[in-house]
Enzyme design. Structure first.
Site, PDB file in Angstrom:
ATOM      1  N   ASP A 168       0.776  -1.068   0.017  1.00  0.00           N
ATOM      2  CA  ASP A 168      -0.084   0.089  -0.005  1.00  0.00           C
ATOM      3  C   ASP A 168       0.752   1.272  -0.165  1.00  0.00           C
ATOM      4  OD1 ASP A 168      -2.350  -1.553  -0.040  1.00  0.00           O
ATOM      5  OD2 ASP A 168      -2.476  -1.145   2.099  1.00  0.00           O
ATOM      6  N   MET A 214      -8.400   7.654   8.867  1.00  0.00           N
ATOM      7  CA  MET A 214      -8.924   8.152   7.488  1.00  0.00           C
ATOM      8  C   MET A 214     -10.325   8.995   7.816  1.00  0.00           C
ATOM      9  SD  MET A 214      -9.103   4.318   5.719  1.00  0.00           S
ATOM     10  CE  MET A 214      -9.920   3.552   7.103  1.00  0.00           C
ATOM     11  N   LYS A 228      -4.713   2.699  -2.860  1.00  0.00           N
ATOM     12  CA  LYS A 228      -6.185   3.374  -3.087  1.00  0.00           C
ATOM     13  C   LYS A 228      -6.297   4.752  -2.641  1.00  0.00           C
ATOM     14  CE  LYS A 228      -8.347  -0.271  -1.268  1.00  0.00           C
ATOM     15  NZ  LYS A 228      -7.278  -1.078  -0.949  1.00  0.00           N
TER      16      LYS A 228
END
Length: 268
Positions: A52, A185, A74
């Site tokens: 990631d 997040m 992502k």
């Protein structure tokens, strides 16, 4: 012989990553010193490392020189693979006989969607293992001198994800617990979620902090309050990746660092 190899020779029972197998491993929050020995063993043995964006380059540098590094992040609104694409890629690499390390920031099963990948591997009949990592939420608190739990202050810690949270999500139960909330997040939803928590009864003056790029050379810490958090984050240009903590445990930082709490607080 490198220092890592010398360390490995002193350890009994080093796990072996077999061809056609996948390990879902946590890379920790960034600092390679927080890797587990099993994650390091995976990096040394893997033919393919699928990682990631949150995996620090210093961690990737520990991979075998023969390993193929594949980015599968992502983040950032850029064109990127879907979760289904990533899971299918892991299956394809394993079916090709590769020794595959799926490397995620923090812990693979803590807001890392590692469970979805594990289920896909299981459905495809791919042998896999899970290597826990140091969760970013806990590591960020520790490096910012904020205890996750403190006697007489809190009995629990709530971990929550702010990204993609439904507009109608009921924040009231979290607010009523009186326990600190650690958000992953959340930066893009910070204003809305802070307002929702206050509407649910959490006091506007509740201590709050943002820890950006935890455990790296770019780490910054902002101390604020729930009602001021979004404005302060904007004023000081705090951006992801960042962990947000809301609760009384934040006040311990000043004492641990010997700071004068009467002085204006600036990001560090």
């Amino acid at each position: 012989m490198t220092a890592w190899d010398a360390l490995a020779t002193r350890r009994e029972g080093i796990p072996v990553l077999m061809p056609g197998h996948v390990w879902l491993a946590g890379a920790g929050p960034g600092d390679p010193g927080l890797l587990t020995l099993d994650a390091l063993a995976g990096l040394q043995q893997a033919d393919a490392v699928v990682h990631d964006a949150l995996v620090d380059q210093r961690v990737l540098a520990l991979a075998s020189q023969q390993a193929q590094l594949e980015f599968a992040g992502k983040r950032g609104g850029k064109p990127s693979a879907t979760q289904a694409d990533i899971s299918q890629r892991l299956v394809a690499l394993a079916q090709d006989g590769r020794r595959v390390l799926r490397l995620k920031g923090g812990d693979p099963f803590v807001f890392g969607r590692g469970g979805e990948e594990a289920m896909m591997l299981a459905a495809a009949g791919i042998p896999f293992g899970v290597i826990p990592g140091v969760p970013a939420g806990l590591a960020a608190l520790a490096t910012a001198a904020i205890p996750a739990t403190l006697r007489g202050v809190n009995r629990a810690v709530i971990f929550a994800a702010g990204h993609g949270a439904d507009e109608n999500f009921d924040w009231a139960p979290l607010a009523r617990t009186g326990q600190p909330i650690v958000f992953y997040m959340v930066m893009h939803s910070l204003e809305r979620i802070a307002a929702s928590l206050m509407a649910a009864g959490l006091a506007p003056q509740t201590p709050a902090a943002i820890i950006a790029s935890a455990t790296t050379a770019k780490q910054r810490v902002l101390i604020s309050t729930l009602e001021r958090l979004f404005a302060d984050a904007s004023a000081h240009a705090f951006e992801p990746p960042a962990i947000v903590v809301i609760g009384a445990i934040v006040t311990a930082r000043a004492q641990l660092l010997g700071q004068d709490t009467s002085m204006p607080r600036k990001p560090t």
